[in-house]
Design an enzyme around this catalytic site. Structure first.
Site, short mmCIF file in Angstrom:
data_model
loop_
_atom_site.label_atom_id
_atom_site.label_comp_id
_atom_site.label_asym_id
_atom_site.label_seq_id
_atom_site.Cartn_x
_atom_site.Cartn_y
_atom_site.Cartn_z
N GLU A 20 0.84 -1.21 0.00
CA GLU A 20 0.00 0.00 0.00
C GLU A 20 0.87 1.26 0.00
O GLU A 20 1.84 1.36 0.75
CB GLU A 20 -0.90 0.00 1.24
CG GLU A 20 -1.75 1.27 1.38
CD GLU A 20 -2.57 1.25 2.65
OE1 GLU A 20 -3.43 0.35 2.77
OE2 GLU A 20 -2.34 2.10 3.54
N PHE A 22 0.69 5.84 -0.44
CA PHE A 22 -0.16 7.03 -0.46
C PHE A 22 0.45 8.05 -1.40
O PHE A 22 1.68 8.06 -1.62
CB PHE A 22 -0.33 7.60 0.94
CG PHE A 22 0.93 8.14 1.57
CD1 PHE A 22 1.35 9.45 1.34
CD2 PHE A 22 1.70 7.35 2.41
CE1 PHE A 22 2.50 9.95 1.91
CE2 PHE A 22 2.87 7.84 2.99
CZ PHE A 22 3.27 9.14 2.74
N PRO A 24 2.34 11.11 -2.46
CA PRO A 24 3.20 12.07 -1.77
C PRO A 24 2.68 13.50 -1.92
O PRO A 24 1.94 13.82 -2.84
CB PRO A 24 4.56 11.91 -2.47
CG PRO A 24 4.52 10.55 -3.05
CD PRO A 24 3.08 10.33 -3.46
N THR A 51 -3.88 4.87 -1.71
CA THR A 51 -4.89 5.42 -0.81
C THR A 51 -5.56 6.65 -1.42
O THR A 51 -5.07 7.25 -2.37
CB THR A 51 -4.29 5.79 0.56
OG1 THR A 51 -3.37 6.86 0.39
CG2 THR A 51 -3.60 4.60 1.18
N GLN A 186 -7.77 -3.68 8.98
CA GLN A 186 -6.97 -2.65 9.62
C GLN A 186 -5.74 -3.30 10.23
O GLN A 186 -5.72 -4.51 10.49
CB GLN A 186 -7.83 -1.99 10.71
CG GLN A 186 -7.16 -0.92 11.53
CD GLN A 186 -6.83 0.29 10.71
OE1 GLN A 186 -5.82 0.31 10.03
NE2 GLN A 186 -7.68 1.32 10.77
#
Length: 607
Positions: A20, A22, A24, A51, A186
Protein backbone atom coordinates in the site's frame (compact mmCIF):
# COMPACT_ATOMS: atom_id res chain seq x y z
CA UNK A 1 -6.71 -8.20 -13.86
CA UNK A 2 -9.20 -8.55 -11.02
CA UNK A 3 -7.62 -9.39 -7.67
CA UNK A 4 -10.29 -12.01 -6.97
CA UNK A 5 -9.33 -13.85 -10.16
CA UNK A 6 -5.63 -13.67 -9.36
CA UNK A 7 -6.20 -15.03 -5.85
CA UNK A 8 -8.35 -17.89 -7.18
CA UNK A 9 -5.65 -18.82 -9.70
CA UNK A 10 -2.79 -18.49 -7.21
CA UNK A 11 -1.09 -21.63 -5.93
CA UNK A 12 -2.73 -22.22 -2.55
CA UNK A 13 0.54 -23.50 -1.13
CA UNK A 14 2.33 -20.22 -1.81
CA UNK A 15 1.83 -16.85 -0.12
CA UNK A 16 0.94 -13.63 -1.88
CA UNK A 17 1.14 -10.02 -0.76
CA UNK A 18 0.12 -6.51 -1.70
CA UNK A 19 1.85 -3.19 -0.98
CA UNK A 20 0.00 0.00 0.00
CA UNK A 21 1.20 3.51 -0.92
CA UNK A 22 -0.16 7.03 -0.46
CA UNK A 23 0.21 9.96 -2.89
CA UNK A 24 3.20 12.07 -1.77
CA UNK A 25 2.60 15.72 -0.97
CA UNK A 26 5.22 17.15 -3.29
CA UNK A 27 6.07 16.69 -6.97
CA UNK A 28 9.59 15.58 -6.04
CA UNK A 29 8.19 13.02 -3.63
CA UNK A 30 5.85 11.71 -6.33
CA UNK A 31 8.72 11.22 -8.78
CA UNK A 32 10.81 9.45 -6.18
CA UNK A 33 7.93 7.20 -5.13
CA UNK A 34 7.63 5.96 -8.71
CA UNK A 35 11.28 4.87 -8.54
CA UNK A 36 10.63 3.20 -5.19
CA UNK A 37 7.62 1.30 -6.52
CA UNK A 38 9.67 0.10 -9.47
CA UNK A 39 12.18 -1.40 -7.03
CA UNK A 40 9.50 -3.02 -4.91
CA UNK A 41 7.90 -4.45 -8.04
CA UNK A 42 10.93 -6.74 -8.22
CA UNK A 43 9.49 -8.52 -5.17
CA UNK A 44 6.53 -9.61 -7.29
CA UNK A 45 3.50 -8.40 -5.30
CA UNK A 46 0.19 -9.73 -6.53
CA UNK A 47 -1.05 -6.12 -6.55
CA UNK A 48 -0.38 -2.71 -5.05
CA UNK A 49 -2.90 -0.26 -3.60
CA UNK A 50 -3.12 3.53 -3.58
CA UNK A 51 -4.89 5.42 -0.81
CA UNK A 52 -7.52 8.13 -1.28
CA UNK A 53 -7.58 11.31 0.78
CA UNK A 54 -10.62 12.15 2.89
CA UNK A 55 -13.38 13.74 0.83
CA UNK A 56 -11.37 13.27 -2.37
CA UNK A 57 -8.61 15.60 -1.17
CA UNK A 58 -5.96 13.61 -3.09
CA UNK A 59 -8.19 12.76 -6.06
CA UNK A 60 -5.87 13.85 -8.85
CA UNK A 61 -2.71 12.53 -7.21
CA UNK A 62 -4.32 9.18 -6.34
CA UNK A 63 -5.67 8.72 -9.85
CA UNK A 64 -2.38 9.69 -11.46
CA UNK A 65 -0.38 7.35 -9.23
CA UNK A 66 -2.78 4.42 -9.67
CA UNK A 67 -3.02 4.98 -13.42
CA UNK A 68 0.74 5.15 -13.81
CA UNK A 69 1.48 1.99 -11.86
CA UNK A 70 -1.25 0.14 -13.71
CA UNK A 71 -0.26 1.21 -17.22
CA UNK A 72 3.49 1.82 -17.06
CA UNK A 73 4.56 -0.96 -14.69
CA UNK A 74 1.81 -3.48 -15.37
CA UNK A 75 1.09 -3.72 -11.65
CA UNK A 76 -2.51 -4.60 -10.91
CA UNK A 77 -3.55 -1.64 -8.79
CA UNK A 78 -6.24 -1.33 -6.14
CA UNK A 79 -7.53 2.21 -5.74
CA UNK A 80 -8.94 3.07 -2.33
CA UNK A 81 -12.12 5.09 -2.66
CA UNK A 82 -13.92 6.83 0.21
CA UNK A 83 -17.52 7.85 -0.27
CA UNK A 84 -18.58 10.14 2.60
CA UNK A 85 -18.19 13.91 2.42
CA UNK A 86 -17.57 13.66 -1.34
CA UNK A 87 -18.90 16.35 -3.65
CA UNK A 88 -22.10 15.53 -5.52
CA UNK A 89 -21.32 13.52 -8.61
CA UNK A 90 -17.64 12.99 -7.82
CA UNK A 91 -18.07 9.22 -7.40
CA UNK A 92 -19.44 8.95 -10.95
CA UNK A 93 -16.56 10.97 -12.35
CA UNK A 94 -14.00 8.87 -10.50
CA UNK A 95 -15.49 5.53 -11.53
CA UNK A 96 -15.41 6.57 -15.18
CA UNK A 97 -11.84 7.82 -14.88
CA UNK A 98 -10.69 4.67 -13.11
CA UNK A 99 -12.26 2.43 -15.71
CA UNK A 100 -10.72 4.48 -18.54
CA UNK A 101 -7.29 4.01 -16.95
CA UNK A 102 -7.67 0.22 -17.06
CA UNK A 103 -7.94 -0.25 -13.30
CA UNK A 104 -10.14 -3.16 -12.24
CA UNK A 105 -9.83 -3.13 -8.45
CA UNK A 106 -11.31 -0.82 -5.80
CA UNK A 107 -11.23 -0.80 -2.00
CA UNK A 108 -14.54 0.74 -0.97
CA UNK A 109 -14.30 2.70 2.28
CA UNK A 110 -16.63 4.98 4.21
CA UNK A 111 -13.98 7.59 4.86
CA UNK A 112 -14.16 10.21 7.60
CA UNK A 113 -17.13 9.43 9.86
CA UNK A 114 -20.00 11.91 10.08
CA UNK A 115 -19.51 14.36 12.95
CA UNK A 116 -22.81 13.58 14.63
CA UNK A 117 -25.85 12.54 12.63
CA UNK A 118 -27.98 15.34 14.00
CA UNK A 119 -25.67 17.94 12.46
CA UNK A 120 -24.13 16.17 9.51
CA UNK A 121 -25.36 16.94 6.01
CA UNK A 122 -24.00 14.46 3.45
CA UNK A 123 -22.49 15.98 0.32
CA UNK A 124 -24.03 13.22 -1.77
CA UNK A 125 -27.03 11.53 -0.16
CA UNK A 126 -26.39 8.31 -2.08
CA UNK A 127 -23.22 7.62 -0.10
CA UNK A 128 -22.99 7.58 3.68
CA UNK A 129 -21.36 4.17 4.22
CA UNK A 130 -19.05 1.83 2.31
CA UNK A 131 -21.96 -0.53 1.59
CA UNK A 132 -23.63 2.27 -0.38
CA UNK A 133 -20.63 2.44 -2.69
CA UNK A 134 -20.49 -1.35 -3.11
CA UNK A 135 -24.22 -1.53 -3.87
CA UNK A 136 -24.05 1.41 -6.28
CA UNK A 137 -21.26 -0.18 -8.34
CA UNK A 138 -22.90 -3.60 -8.41
CA UNK A 139 -26.19 -2.05 -9.56
CA UNK A 140 -24.48 -0.25 -12.45
CA UNK A 141 -24.57 -1.97 -15.86
CA UNK A 142 -21.47 -0.01 -16.82
CA UNK A 143 -19.32 -0.85 -13.80
CA UNK A 144 -20.65 -4.00 -12.12
CA UNK A 145 -18.74 -6.54 -14.19
CA UNK A 146 -15.68 -4.32 -14.63
CA UNK A 147 -14.69 -3.90 -10.98
CA UNK A 148 -13.46 -6.26 -8.29
CA UNK A 149 -14.37 -4.62 -4.97
CA UNK A 150 -12.73 -4.96 -1.60
CA UNK A 151 -13.93 -3.66 1.75
CA UNK A 152 -12.28 -2.98 5.11
CA UNK A 153 -12.62 -4.88 8.39
CA UNK A 154 -11.48 -4.09 11.93
CA UNK A 155 -10.20 -7.03 14.00
CA UNK A 156 -9.70 -4.75 17.03
CA UNK A 157 -12.98 -2.90 16.53
CA UNK A 158 -13.79 0.15 14.45
CA UNK A 159 -12.06 3.37 15.44
CA UNK A 160 -15.34 5.17 16.19
CA UNK A 161 -16.33 2.48 18.71
CA UNK A 162 -20.03 2.94 17.98
CA UNK A 163 -20.81 -0.74 17.38
CA UNK A 164 -20.21 -3.94 19.26
CA UNK A 165 -18.31 -6.81 17.65
CA UNK A 166 -21.42 -8.72 16.59
CA UNK A 167 -22.90 -5.63 14.97
CA UNK A 168 -19.64 -4.91 13.17
CA UNK A 169 -19.56 -8.46 11.82
CA UNK A 170 -23.16 -8.07 10.65
CA UNK A 171 -22.14 -4.92 8.78
CA UNK A 172 -19.17 -6.74 7.25
CA UNK A 173 -21.46 -9.57 6.11
CA UNK A 174 -23.82 -7.02 4.58
CA UNK A 175 -20.97 -5.47 2.58
CA UNK A 176 -19.97 -8.89 1.26
CA UNK A 177 -23.59 -9.78 0.45
CA UNK A 178 -23.84 -6.48 -1.45
CA UNK A 179 -21.04 -7.60 -3.74
CA UNK A 180 -17.62 -7.27 -2.09
CA UNK A 181 -15.04 -9.76 -3.40
CA UNK A 182 -12.35 -9.53 -0.73
CA UNK A 183 -11.60 -8.01 2.69
CA UNK A 184 -8.52 -6.08 3.83
CA UNK A 185 -8.16 -5.58 7.58
CA UNK A 186 -6.97 -2.65 9.62
CA UNK A 187 -3.49 -3.07 11.10
CA UNK A 188 -3.20 -5.19 14.26
CA UNK A 189 -0.47 -6.73 16.43
CA UNK A 190 -2.34 -9.30 18.52
CA UNK A 191 -2.35 -12.53 16.51
CA UNK A 192 -4.41 -14.50 19.04
CA UNK A 193 -7.14 -11.85 18.98
CA UNK A 194 -7.10 -11.79 15.17
CA UNK A 195 -7.43 -15.56 14.84
CA UNK A 196 -10.40 -15.56 17.22
CA UNK A 197 -11.98 -12.73 15.22
CA UNK A 198 -11.38 -14.58 11.95
CA UNK A 199 -13.22 -17.63 13.28
CA UNK A 200 -16.21 -15.39 14.02
CA UNK A 201 -16.01 -13.93 10.52
CA UNK A 202 -16.21 -17.39 8.98
CA UNK A 203 -18.97 -18.39 11.38
CA UNK A 204 -21.03 -15.52 9.90
CA UNK A 205 -20.87 -17.24 6.54
CA UNK A 206 -18.30 -14.83 5.07
CA UNK A 207 -16.21 -16.88 2.64
CA UNK A 208 -14.34 -14.25 0.58
CA UNK A 209 -10.57 -13.88 1.11
CA UNK A 210 -9.56 -11.99 4.25
CA UNK A 211 -6.20 -10.24 3.80
CA UNK A 212 -4.58 -9.10 7.09
CA UNK A 213 -3.11 -5.60 7.20
CA UNK A 214 0.53 -5.73 8.34
CA UNK A 215 2.45 -2.59 9.35
CA UNK A 216 6.03 -3.26 10.50
CA UNK A 217 6.95 -1.06 13.48
CA UNK A 218 9.25 1.73 12.26
CA UNK A 219 9.87 3.78 15.41
CA UNK A 220 8.30 3.73 18.84
CA UNK A 221 6.74 7.16 18.37
CA UNK A 222 5.04 6.31 15.08
CA UNK A 223 3.91 2.98 16.53
CA UNK A 224 2.34 4.73 19.53
CA UNK A 225 0.63 7.36 17.40
CA UNK A 226 -0.77 5.06 14.72
CA UNK A 227 -2.03 2.42 17.13
CA UNK A 228 -3.79 5.16 19.10
CA UNK A 229 -5.44 6.56 15.98
CA UNK A 230 -6.55 3.13 14.79
CA UNK A 231 -7.64 1.82 18.19
CA UNK A 232 -5.24 -1.11 17.87
CA UNK A 233 -4.93 -3.41 20.88
CA UNK A 234 -1.33 -3.90 22.01
CA UNK A 235 -0.34 -7.28 23.51
CA UNK A 236 1.37 -6.77 26.89
CA UNK A 237 4.41 -8.77 25.73
CA UNK A 238 4.89 -6.43 22.77
CA UNK A 239 4.82 -3.34 24.99
CA UNK A 240 7.19 -5.03 27.45
CA UNK A 241 9.68 -5.82 24.68
CA UNK A 242 9.56 -2.31 23.18
CA UNK A 243 9.94 -0.23 26.33
CA UNK A 244 13.62 -1.06 27.02
CA UNK A 245 14.64 -0.26 23.42
CA UNK A 246 12.18 2.52 22.53
CA UNK A 247 14.89 5.21 22.47
CA UNK A 248 17.12 3.24 20.09
CA UNK A 249 15.53 3.70 16.68
CA UNK A 250 17.54 1.00 14.94
CA UNK A 251 16.69 -1.64 17.52
CA UNK A 252 13.01 -0.75 17.32
CA UNK A 253 13.08 -1.04 13.56
CA UNK A 254 14.88 -4.39 13.69
CA UNK A 255 12.40 -5.59 16.30
CA UNK A 256 9.52 -4.42 14.09
CA UNK A 257 10.79 -6.43 11.14
CA UNK A 258 11.10 -9.61 13.17
CA UNK A 259 7.78 -9.12 14.97
CA UNK A 260 5.97 -8.71 11.65
CA UNK A 261 7.68 -11.82 10.27
CA UNK A 262 6.69 -13.85 13.34
CA UNK A 263 3.10 -12.59 13.06
CA UNK A 264 2.91 -13.72 9.45
CA UNK A 265 4.37 -17.13 10.25
CA UNK A 266 1.71 -17.70 12.91
CA UNK A 267 -1.07 -16.45 10.65
CA UNK A 268 0.07 -18.85 7.93
CA UNK A 269 0.44 -21.87 10.21
CA UNK A 270 -2.42 -21.36 12.67
CA UNK A 271 -4.89 -19.47 10.52
CA UNK A 272 -4.19 -20.80 7.06
CA UNK A 273 -3.83 -17.24 5.77
CA UNK A 274 -2.49 -17.08 2.24
CA UNK A 275 -2.19 -13.37 1.52
CA UNK A 276 -1.00 -10.25 3.38
CA UNK A 277 -1.40 -6.52 2.84
CA UNK A 278 1.66 -4.43 3.77
CA UNK A 279 1.05 -0.83 4.87
CA UNK A 280 4.38 0.59 3.69
CA UNK A 281 3.95 4.28 4.65
CA UNK A 282 5.87 4.78 1.37
CA UNK A 283 8.94 3.11 2.87
CA UNK A 284 10.61 0.03 1.47
CA UNK A 285 13.37 -1.42 3.63
CA UNK A 286 11.24 -2.96 6.38
CA UNK A 287 8.90 -4.65 3.93
CA UNK A 288 11.83 -6.12 2.04
CA UNK A 289 13.46 -7.32 5.23
CA UNK A 290 10.23 -8.97 6.44
CA UNK A 291 9.98 -10.92 3.19
CA UNK A 292 13.64 -11.89 3.50
CA UNK A 293 13.15 -13.16 7.06
CA UNK A 294 10.27 -15.27 5.78
CA UNK A 295 12.51 -16.58 2.97
CA UNK A 296 9.96 -15.50 0.41
CA UNK A 297 12.75 -13.87 -1.60
CA UNK A 298 16.23 -15.14 -2.56
CA UNK A 299 18.73 -14.83 0.31
CA UNK A 300 22.53 -15.15 0.33
CA UNK A 301 24.28 -14.90 3.69
CA UNK A 302 27.76 -13.53 4.25
CA UNK A 303 28.39 -15.39 7.50
CA UNK A 304 29.02 -12.12 9.38
CA UNK A 305 27.08 -11.55 12.56
CA UNK A 306 24.55 -8.78 12.87
CA UNK A 307 25.40 -7.38 16.29
CA UNK A 308 22.16 -5.41 16.49
CA UNK A 309 20.17 -8.62 16.68
CA UNK A 310 22.02 -9.60 19.85
CA UNK A 311 20.51 -6.57 21.58
CA UNK A 312 16.93 -7.53 20.74
CA UNK A 313 14.58 -9.19 23.24
CA UNK A 314 15.57 -12.82 23.69
CA UNK A 315 12.23 -14.07 22.36
CA UNK A 316 13.08 -12.73 18.91
CA UNK A 317 16.89 -12.99 18.78
CA UNK A 318 17.00 -16.40 17.16
CA UNK A 319 20.20 -17.95 15.75
CA UNK A 320 18.83 -17.79 12.22
CA UNK A 321 18.75 -14.02 12.49
CA UNK A 322 22.47 -13.60 13.20
CA UNK A 323 23.61 -13.23 9.60
CA UNK A 324 23.82 -10.04 7.63
CA UNK A 325 22.03 -10.56 4.32
CA UNK A 326 22.82 -9.78 0.72
CA UNK A 327 19.27 -9.69 -0.53
CA UNK A 328 16.86 -8.14 -3.00
CA UNK A 329 16.95 -5.11 -0.72
CA UNK A 330 20.55 -4.44 -1.67
CA UNK A 331 20.14 -5.63 -5.23
CA UNK A 332 17.28 -3.25 -5.96
CA UNK A 333 18.32 -0.33 -3.79
CA UNK A 334 22.06 0.20 -3.90
CA UNK A 335 21.64 3.86 -2.95
CA UNK A 336 20.77 2.92 0.61
CA UNK A 337 23.68 0.62 1.42
CA UNK A 338 25.89 1.37 4.40
CA UNK A 339 23.66 3.91 6.11
CA UNK A 340 23.56 4.48 9.82
CA UNK A 341 20.61 4.96 12.08
CA UNK A 342 18.30 7.86 11.36
CA UNK A 343 15.58 8.80 13.87
CA UNK A 344 12.09 9.87 12.96
CA UNK A 345 9.34 10.60 15.42
CA UNK A 346 5.91 11.74 14.33
CA UNK A 347 6.12 15.05 16.16
CA UNK A 348 7.63 18.44 15.56
CA UNK A 349 11.38 18.47 15.94
CA UNK A 350 11.98 14.97 14.66
CA UNK A 351 12.65 14.13 11.07
CA UNK A 352 14.95 12.31 8.72
CA UNK A 353 18.31 12.97 7.10
CA UNK A 354 17.88 15.35 4.18
CA UNK A 355 19.53 12.90 1.85
CA UNK A 356 17.93 10.53 -0.66
CA UNK A 357 20.02 7.64 0.61
CA UNK A 358 18.16 7.62 3.94
CA UNK A 359 14.59 7.81 2.72
CA UNK A 360 14.12 4.08 3.19
CA UNK A 361 15.31 3.90 6.75
CA UNK A 362 12.67 5.63 8.85
CA UNK A 363 9.39 7.46 8.29
CA UNK A 364 9.77 11.18 7.83
CA UNK A 365 8.65 13.53 10.49
CA UNK A 366 6.91 16.73 9.46
CA UNK A 367 10.25 18.40 8.74
CA UNK A 368 11.97 15.65 6.82
CA UNK A 369 13.10 15.98 3.22
CA UNK A 370 10.29 17.26 1.00
CA UNK A 371 11.76 15.22 -1.87
CA UNK A 372 11.15 11.97 0.00
CA UNK A 373 8.15 9.82 -0.97
CA UNK A 374 7.31 9.57 2.74
CA UNK A 375 7.58 13.30 3.43
CA UNK A 376 5.02 14.70 5.84
CA UNK A 377 3.08 11.52 6.44
CA UNK A 378 1.42 11.62 9.86
CA UNK A 379 -1.04 8.79 9.56
CA UNK A 380 -2.77 6.85 6.78
CA UNK A 381 -6.35 7.70 7.71
CA UNK A 382 -6.59 11.50 7.82
CA UNK A 383 -8.85 13.52 10.07
CA UNK A 384 -8.13 14.34 13.70
CA UNK A 385 -8.29 10.79 15.00
CA UNK A 386 -10.91 11.67 17.59
CA UNK A 387 -14.69 11.26 17.79
CA UNK A 388 -17.05 14.21 18.00
CA UNK A 389 -18.02 13.20 21.54
CA UNK A 390 -14.37 13.21 22.64
CA UNK A 391 -13.72 16.51 20.86
CA UNK A 392 -16.56 18.27 22.61
CA UNK A 393 -15.52 16.77 25.93
CA UNK A 394 -11.95 18.07 25.58
CA UNK A 395 -12.48 21.37 23.74
CA UNK A 396 -16.04 22.31 24.61
CA UNK A 397 -17.78 25.09 22.71
CA UNK A 398 -15.28 27.93 22.02
CA UNK A 399 -17.02 31.13 20.96
CA UNK A 400 -14.22 33.69 21.40
CA UNK A 401 -10.49 33.99 20.82
CA UNK A 402 -10.01 33.93 24.60
CA UNK A 403 -11.80 30.58 24.71
CA UNK A 404 -9.26 29.19 22.23
CA UNK A 405 -6.37 30.55 24.27
CA UNK A 406 -7.77 28.75 27.32
CA UNK A 407 -7.92 25.47 25.35
CA UNK A 408 -4.28 25.67 24.29
CA UNK A 409 -3.26 26.60 27.84
CA UNK A 410 -5.27 23.73 29.30
CA UNK A 411 -3.30 21.34 27.13
CA UNK A 412 0.04 22.81 28.17
CA UNK A 413 -1.02 22.50 31.80
CA UNK A 414 -2.14 18.86 31.35
CA UNK A 415 -5.79 19.66 32.08
CA UNK A 416 -6.87 18.20 28.71
CA UNK A 417 -5.03 15.36 26.95
CA UNK A 418 -4.79 16.81 23.46
CA UNK A 419 -5.57 19.59 21.00
CA UNK A 420 -6.35 19.23 17.30
CA UNK A 421 -2.67 20.02 16.66
CA UNK A 422 -1.17 17.86 19.41
CA UNK A 423 -2.64 14.33 19.60
CA UNK A 424 -1.25 13.59 23.06
CA UNK A 425 0.16 15.17 26.22
CA UNK A 426 3.38 17.16 26.13
CA UNK A 427 6.44 14.96 25.91
CA UNK A 428 9.30 15.28 28.43
CA UNK A 429 11.31 17.39 26.00
CA UNK A 430 8.54 19.97 25.69
CA UNK A 431 8.13 20.04 29.46
CA UNK A 432 11.64 21.51 29.75
CA UNK A 433 10.41 24.68 28.00
CA UNK A 434 6.87 24.68 29.41
CA UNK A 435 7.08 28.13 31.12
CA UNK A 436 8.08 29.73 27.82
CA UNK A 437 5.29 28.00 25.90
CA UNK A 438 2.78 29.12 28.53
CA UNK A 439 3.89 32.75 28.27
CA UNK A 440 3.63 32.73 24.48
CA UNK A 441 0.19 31.12 24.60
CA UNK A 442 -1.10 33.60 27.19
CA UNK A 443 -0.03 36.32 24.79
CA UNK A 444 -2.40 34.78 22.23
CA UNK A 445 0.33 33.02 20.25
CA UNK A 446 -1.07 29.48 20.22
CA UNK A 447 1.94 27.16 20.11
CA UNK A 448 1.65 24.02 17.96
CA UNK A 449 5.27 22.89 17.65
CA UNK A 450 8.57 23.55 19.39
CA UNK A 451 11.85 22.17 20.60
CA UNK A 452 14.47 23.35 23.12
CA UNK A 453 18.08 24.10 22.29
CA UNK A 454 20.41 21.21 23.16
CA UNK A 455 24.20 21.29 23.10
CA UNK A 456 25.68 17.81 22.95
CA UNK A 457 23.32 15.64 25.02
CA UNK A 458 24.08 11.93 25.12
CA UNK A 459 22.21 10.00 22.43
CA UNK A 460 21.01 7.67 25.21
CA UNK A 461 19.51 10.57 27.19
CA UNK A 462 15.92 9.68 28.14
CA UNK A 463 14.62 13.15 27.25
CA UNK A 464 16.64 14.32 24.26
CA UNK A 465 18.39 11.20 22.97
CA UNK A 466 17.83 9.42 19.68
CA UNK A 467 19.75 7.24 17.25
CA UNK A 468 22.44 4.70 18.10
CA UNK A 469 24.15 4.66 21.43
CA UNK A 470 27.53 6.28 22.18
CA UNK A 471 26.70 9.48 20.33
CA UNK A 472 25.80 13.11 20.97
CA UNK A 473 22.78 15.06 19.78
CA UNK A 474 22.25 18.78 19.17
CA UNK A 475 19.19 20.98 18.63
CA UNK A 476 18.47 24.58 17.78
CA UNK A 477 15.48 26.06 19.54
CA UNK A 478 12.42 26.71 17.42
CA UNK A 479 8.76 27.39 18.01
CA UNK A 480 5.65 27.50 15.85
CA UNK A 481 2.44 29.29 16.67
CA UNK A 482 -0.64 30.96 15.24
CA UNK A 483 -1.01 34.71 15.76
CA UNK A 484 -2.80 37.66 14.18
CA UNK A 485 -1.41 39.86 11.44
CA UNK A 486 -0.47 42.65 13.84
CA UNK A 487 1.82 40.29 15.74
CA UNK A 488 3.26 39.05 12.45
CA UNK A 489 4.29 42.61 11.59
CA UNK A 490 5.84 43.13 15.02
CA UNK A 491 7.74 39.83 14.99
CA UNK A 492 9.08 40.44 11.51
CA UNK A 493 10.24 43.96 12.43
CA UNK A 494 11.93 42.75 15.62
CA UNK A 495 13.80 39.96 13.82
CA UNK A 496 14.87 42.25 10.97
CA UNK A 497 16.10 44.94 13.35
CA UNK A 498 17.48 42.93 16.29
CA UNK A 499 17.97 39.36 15.08
CA UNK A 500 21.55 39.98 14.10
CA UNK A 501 21.50 37.08 11.68
CA UNK A 502 20.80 34.59 14.48
CA UNK A 503 17.03 34.37 14.01
CA UNK A 504 15.21 33.04 10.95
CA UNK A 505 11.48 32.89 10.33
CA UNK A 506 8.82 31.49 8.04
CA UNK A 507 5.32 32.98 8.05
CA UNK A 508 2.27 32.10 5.95
CA UNK A 509 -1.51 32.35 5.98
CA UNK A 510 -4.36 30.39 4.46
CA UNK A 511 -4.70 32.88 1.60
CA UNK A 512 -1.35 31.95 0.10
CA UNK A 513 0.67 34.89 1.44
CA UNK A 514 4.08 34.05 2.89
CA UNK A 515 7.14 35.82 4.31
CA UNK A 516 10.63 34.69 5.26
CA UNK A 517 14.15 35.97 5.82
CA UNK A 518 15.64 32.61 4.87
CA UNK A 519 17.78 32.87 1.71
CA UNK A 520 16.51 31.18 -1.45
CA UNK A 521 17.24 27.47 -1.28
CA UNK A 522 18.20 27.96 2.36
CA UNK A 523 17.95 24.90 4.60
CA UNK A 524 17.80 25.22 8.37
CA UNK A 525 19.29 22.13 10.01
CA UNK A 526 17.83 22.29 13.51
CA UNK A 527 18.53 18.78 14.81
CA UNK A 528 21.65 16.71 14.22
CA UNK A 529 23.67 13.94 15.78
CA UNK A 530 27.26 12.73 15.88
CA UNK A 531 27.81 8.97 16.16
CA UNK A 532 30.86 6.68 16.00
CA UNK A 533 31.77 5.58 12.49
CA UNK A 534 29.16 7.75 10.78
CA UNK A 535 28.86 11.08 9.08
CA UNK A 536 27.04 13.81 10.97
CA UNK A 537 23.32 13.04 10.77
CA UNK A 538 21.10 16.07 10.13
CA UNK A 539 17.69 14.76 11.09
CA UNK A 540 15.44 17.81 11.10
CA UNK A 541 15.59 20.43 8.39
CA UNK A 542 13.15 23.31 8.09
CA UNK A 543 13.00 24.84 4.63
CA UNK A 544 10.43 26.72 2.61
CA UNK A 545 8.98 23.75 0.76
CA UNK A 546 8.48 21.71 3.91
CA UNK A 547 7.05 24.65 5.86
CA UNK A 548 4.52 25.48 3.15
CA UNK A 549 3.47 21.84 2.87
CA UNK A 550 2.92 21.73 6.64
CA UNK A 551 1.06 25.04 6.43
CA UNK A 552 -1.54 23.48 4.16
CA UNK A 553 -2.02 20.63 6.62
CA UNK A 554 -2.20 23.01 9.58
CA UNK A 555 -5.05 25.02 8.08
CA UNK A 556 -6.91 21.85 7.13
CA UNK A 557 -6.80 20.95 10.84
CA UNK A 558 -8.71 24.16 11.66
CA UNK A 559 -11.37 23.10 9.15
CA UNK A 560 -11.54 19.59 10.60
CA UNK A 561 -12.02 21.13 14.04
CA UNK A 562 -14.75 23.44 12.75
CA UNK A 563 -16.62 20.48 11.27
CA UNK A 564 -17.40 19.17 14.75
CA UNK A 565 -19.92 22.01 15.10
CA UNK A 566 -23.17 22.90 13.34
CA UNK A 567 -22.68 24.91 10.11
CA UNK A 568 -24.36 28.02 11.55
CA UNK A 569 -22.96 27.76 15.06
CA UNK A 570 -20.76 30.48 16.60
CA UNK A 571 -18.10 27.81 17.26
CA UNK A 572 -17.77 26.93 13.58
CA UNK A 573 -17.79 30.57 12.54
CA UNK A 574 -15.04 31.34 15.06
CA UNK A 575 -12.80 28.50 13.91
CA UNK A 576 -13.31 29.34 10.24
CA UNK A 577 -12.53 33.00 10.93
CA UNK A 578 -9.36 32.03 12.77
CA UNK A 579 -8.29 29.87 9.83
CA UNK A 580 -8.94 32.76 7.43
CA UNK A 581 -7.26 35.48 9.47
CA UNK A 582 -4.44 34.04 11.60
CA UNK A 583 -0.91 33.39 10.40
CA UNK A 584 1.26 30.35 11.05
CA UNK A 585 4.71 31.48 12.22
CA UNK A 586 7.90 29.46 12.67
CA UNK A 587 10.89 31.07 14.42
CA UNK A 588 14.33 29.43 14.67
CA UNK A 589 17.24 30.69 16.78
CA UNK A 590 20.63 29.40 15.64
CA UNK A 591 22.44 29.84 18.97
CA UNK A 592 22.04 26.28 20.25
CA UNK A 593 24.62 26.83 22.99
CA UNK A 594 22.32 29.22 24.86
CA UNK A 595 19.18 27.32 25.94
CA UNK A 596 17.36 30.62 26.58
CA UNK A 597 18.36 32.45 23.38
CA UNK A 598 15.09 31.94 21.52
CA UNK A 599 12.85 32.66 24.48
CA UNK A 600 14.78 35.72 25.63
CA UNK A 601 14.55 37.12 22.11
CA UNK A 602 10.79 36.52 21.76
CA UNK A 603 9.83 37.45 25.31
CA UNK A 604 12.35 40.22 26.03
CA UNK A 605 10.97 42.74 28.47
CA UNK A 606 8.06 40.57 29.54
CA UNK A 607 7.76 39.74 33.22
Amino acid sequence: MKLSHKIAAHDAAKPFYTFEFFPPRTDQGFENLIARISRLAALDPIAISVTWGAGGSTKDQSLDLAGFTQSEYGLDTILHLTCTNMEQGLIDDVLKDVKDRGIHNLLALRGDPPRGEEEWIPSDTRFTHAIDLVSYIRASPEYSSHFCIGVAAYPDGHTDGSLGEDEELDHLKAKVDAGADFIVTQLFYDVDRFLTWLQKVRAKGITVPVIPGIMPIQTYATFARLTKLSGTKIPPALETDLLPIKNDDQLVKDYGVQYAAEMIKRLRIEGGIQGFHFCTLNLEKSVKRVLEHLEWTPVITTGRQNKLIADLPESLAQPADLDLLITPSSATNSATLGLGTIPALAEAGRGELNNAASWDDFPNGRFGDFKSPAYGNQDPWGGLGISRTEALQHWGYPKTVDDLTKIFLAHLQSRIPQTPFSPGPLDPESMTILPHLERLTKRGWWTVGSQPAVDGASSSNDVFGWGPRSGYVFQKGFVEFFCDVGDVEAIQKRIDEKGGGWVYYFMANNKGESRSNVPDEGRNAVTWGVFPGQEVQQTTIIEQESFLSWKDEAYSIWNDWANFYHPESPERKLLQTVADERWLVSVIHHDYKDPNALWTFLLDGEA
